[in-house]
Design an enzyme around this catalytic site. Sequence first.
Site, PDB file in Angstrom:
ATOM      1  N   CYS A  59      -2.596   2.368  -8.327  1.00 35.25           N
ATOM      2  CA  CYS A  59      -1.723   2.030  -7.190  1.00 35.25           C
ATOM      3  C   CYS A  59      -0.598   3.058  -7.056  1.00 35.25           C
ATOM      4  O   CYS A  59      -0.255   3.472  -5.951  1.00 35.25           O
ATOM      5  CB  CYS A  59      -1.157   0.628  -7.354  1.00 35.25           C
ATOM      6  SG  CYS A  59      -2.414  -0.656  -7.401  1.00 35.25           S
ATOM      7  N   ASP A  60      -0.022   3.453  -8.167  1.00 33.89           N
ATOM      8  CA  ASP A  60       1.006   4.480  -8.196  1.00 33.89           C
ATOM      9  C   ASP A  60       0.452   5.775  -7.598  1.00 33.89           C
ATOM     10  O   ASP A  60       1.056   6.374  -6.704  1.00 33.89           O
ATOM     11  CB  ASP A  60       1.457   4.695  -9.645  1.00 33.89           C
ATOM     12  CG  ASP A  60       2.487   5.800  -9.798  1.00 33.89           C
ATOM     13  OD1 ASP A  60       3.656   5.468 -10.047  1.00 33.89           O
ATOM     14  OD2 ASP A  60       2.122   6.987  -9.694  1.00 33.89           O
TER      15      ASP A  60
END
Length: 165
Positions: A59-60
Amino acid sequence: MANITFKENPMTLLGEEVKKGDKAPNFTVLANDLSEKTLNDYSGVRIISVVPSLDTGVCDAQTRKFNEEAAGLNNVNVLTISADLPFAQKRWCGAAGIENAITLSDHRDLSFGKAFGVAIKELRLLARAVFVVDSKDEVVHAEYVSEATNHPDYEEALKAAKQAE
């Protein structure tokens, strides 16, 4: 309806699947300052990057990639939506050094998740997905990532955003 897994376990998605050519459904989410935001609060082309939680590696990386790549595009907004609390999103942005990212929380009522068919019933998280919505609110790209821990197809989404500019 899209079929997805999370760590190879089948998940149930709530809402209706959104497809290329559909009118983008409206939704209400919260900004970092707890103000309500809808699709119509953002104009031009919108890349809607949907992630389960900003506090995970994929997600980062997804959030960074779309914000970096879209920075050079005209009239394109990147909206990162997750079920993280607005406070956690704000903390992540500060720690990541990405102050201009637009992060929006669907934690309150999963309005976005249900409107776009990405709310995971079993986990109360959002499934990884990417939507590109043009300035007329038409969905010009829709990807439901089949395994939530995998990356989306960045190039296809960015290509759709460039063509919609």
